[in-house]
Structures are given as structure tokens and as C-alpha cells.
Design a protein around this motif. Structure first.
Motif, short mmCIF file in Angstrom:
data_model
loop_
_atom_site.label_atom_id
_atom_site.label_comp_id
_atom_site.label_asym_id
_atom_site.label_seq_id
_atom_site.Cartn_x
_atom_site.Cartn_y
_atom_site.Cartn_z
N LEU A 1 0.83 -1.20 0.00
CA LEU A 1 0.00 0.00 0.00
C LEU A 1 0.87 1.26 0.00
O LEU A 1 0.80 2.07 -0.90
CB LEU A 1 -0.94 0.00 1.20
N ASN A 2 1.66 1.42 1.05
CA ASN A 2 2.59 2.54 1.16
C ASN A 2 3.47 2.31 2.39
O ASN A 2 3.31 1.32 3.10
CB ASN A 2 1.87 3.90 1.21
N CYS B 1 1.26 2.22 5.81
CA CYS B 1 0.29 1.14 5.94
C CYS B 1 0.89 -0.24 5.64
O CYS B 1 0.28 -1.25 5.97
CB CYS B 1 -0.89 1.38 5.00
N ALA B 2 2.02 -0.27 4.99
CA ALA B 2 2.72 -1.51 4.64
C ALA B 2 1.90 -2.33 3.63
O ALA B 2 1.55 -1.81 2.59
CB ALA B 2 3.07 -2.30 5.87
N TYR B 3 1.59 -3.58 3.98
CA TYR B 3 0.96 -4.49 3.04
C TYR B 3 -0.48 -4.81 3.42
O TYR B 3 -0.85 -4.80 4.59
CB TYR B 3 1.72 -5.82 2.97
N LYS B 4 -1.26 -5.15 2.42
CA LYS B 4 -2.60 -5.69 2.59
C LYS B 4 -2.58 -7.09 2.00
O LYS B 4 -2.01 -7.32 0.94
CB LYS B 4 -3.63 -4.84 1.83
N ALA B 5 -3.18 -8.05 2.69
CA ALA B 5 -3.27 -9.42 2.17
C ALA B 5 -4.67 -9.64 1.60
O ALA B 5 -5.66 -9.30 2.23
CB ALA B 5 -2.98 -10.42 3.27
N ASN B 6 -4.72 -10.19 0.41
CA ASN B 6 -5.97 -10.65 -0.18
C ASN B 6 -5.91 -12.17 -0.24
O ASN B 6 -4.83 -12.76 -0.35
CB ASN B 6 -6.16 -10.10 -1.60
N TYR B 7 -7.05 -12.81 -0.15
CA TYR B 7 -7.13 -14.27 -0.17
C TYR B 7 -7.79 -14.70 -1.47
O TYR B 7 -8.89 -14.27 -1.78
CB TYR B 7 -7.93 -14.77 1.03
N VAL B 8 -7.12 -15.57 -2.21
CA VAL B 8 -7.59 -15.97 -3.53
C VAL B 8 -7.84 -17.48 -3.55
O VAL B 8 -7.07 -18.25 -2.98
CB VAL B 8 -6.54 -15.59 -4.61
N GLY B 9 -8.92 -17.88 -4.21
CA GLY B 9 -9.23 -19.30 -4.38
C GLY B 9 -9.67 -19.98 -3.09
O GLY B 9 -9.25 -21.10 -2.80
N LEU B 10 -10.54 -19.33 -2.33
CA LEU B 10 -11.00 -19.87 -1.06
C LEU B 10 -11.72 -21.20 -1.25
O LEU B 10 -12.58 -21.35 -2.12
CB LEU B 10 -11.95 -18.88 -0.37
N LYS B 11 -11.34 -22.18 -0.43
CA LYS B 11 -12.01 -23.49 -0.37
C LYS B 11 -12.27 -23.79 1.09
O LYS B 11 -11.51 -23.40 1.97
CB LYS B 11 -11.14 -24.59 -0.97
#
Length: 169
Positions: free
Chosen positions: A125-126, A129-139
Motif C-alpha cells: 500500500l505505502n 500502511c505496509a501491506y494488505k493481504a488478499n485471499y484468492v481461491g477460497l475453499k
């Protein structure tokens, strides 16, 4: 504050790592949202309960809860989060019993394990704020056996990048 620059402070409006939003429904009428009674949630292998909701108490140990939905954090350091969903926890706690002991009767606690698997994608992000985690392919996999209180799971969103709507019902 005069020594701080704009990039040194992360604003409250910044895009953050989203929580997983779970929504509960009545199995008899799946259009009707329903609050689980005396629900506790904890990570498998951890005795610390990080979500505890008692229907007959005004005290909640987790604040991201409404009557029919809950927001829970997923692990960002691995691609799997394993959680125990424990129904009827409060009866054992109110009677001073060990909540992990098996009980007989109509209101015995019932434990289901949900295994959430996903890929973590980090987005810078900057500096503040550092990083944002997104979650992909939720099972989601359910371990509960024949006496499982969770009877049906539907993934509504496989990619979790915000917390505006439910992801799993």
C-alpha cells in the motif's frame, strides 16, 4: 506531529486486510438468517477461544459479530486456517465445567472443524500502511461427522479482497 510526513501515518480509511465474513442460515428455510446459539470459535490445537458469543449474556469477547454473521481473521503466514466452531459452549462454562469435556443431553456442545484453504496475495500500500493481504481461491472443508451442526456450506466469494459482503454461508 510537525516532524511527521503524510506517508508516516496510515489513515483509518486505508484499505486493510479483510476479515472472512461468515453468514449463518436456518437449514429448514435457507433464506432465513439465523444466529447460532452459544457459539465459540478457536483455532485447532489452541485452547484460547478468540470468538465467544453467548446468547444469554450481554458480554461478547469478540466485537465483529451480528446476530447472523461473523467476521473472522484468516492466517496470512500460511495458506490454511483451521477453526473449531463450537455450539452450546455457554452451558458448560456457566456450570463451571470444562468446555472440552463431552456432555450428554439435548444441549451438549457440538464441535465442527472448518478448514479454510486459500492463496495469500500481498499488495504493497505505502510506507505507513505496509501491506494488505488478499485471499484468492477460497475453499472450505467440513470435518464434523454425522452429528455435525453445520449441515451445508456455500462459498459466495472465492476471492476475498474486501469485507463488504458475506464470503461464506
Amino acid at each position: 506531529m510537525s516532524g511527521c510526513q503524510r506517508d508516516d501515518i496510515c489513515p483509518e480509511s486505508a484499505d486493510i486486510t479483510p476479515f472472512l465474513i461468515l453468514r449463518f442460515y436456518d437449514i429448514e428455510d435457507q433464506q432465513l438468517a439465523k444466529a447460532p446459539q452459544n457459539l465459540s470459535i478457536r483455532e485447532v490445537g489452541d485452547d484460547t477461544t478468540f470468538v465467544s458469543i453467548r446468547s444469554n449474556s450481554s458480554t461478547l469477547t469478540y466485537f465483529r459479530y451480528s446476530q447472523d454473521s461473523i467476521a473472522i481473521p484468516l492466517r496470512t503466514d500460511s495458506g490454511e486456517t483451521n477453526l473449531e466452531f463450537i455450539l452450546n459452549t455457554a452451558e458448560a462454562l456457566e456450570e463451571g465445567e470444562d468446555p472440552d469435556e463431552e456432555e450428554d443431553g439435548e444441549n451438549a456442545q457440538n464441535i465442527d472443524i472448518l478448514r479454510f484453504s486459500y492463496t495469500v496475495q500481498e499488495k504493497y500500500l505505502n510506507r505507513a500502511c505496509a501491506y494488505k493481504a488478499n485471499y484468492v481461491g477460497l475453499k472450505v472443508n467440513l470435518e464434523g461427522g454425522e452429528e455435525s451442526w453445520i449441515q451445508n456450506i456455500q462459498i459466495l466469494e472465492t476471492n476475498i479482497d474486501d469485507q463488504n459482503n458475506a464470503h461464506v454461508s
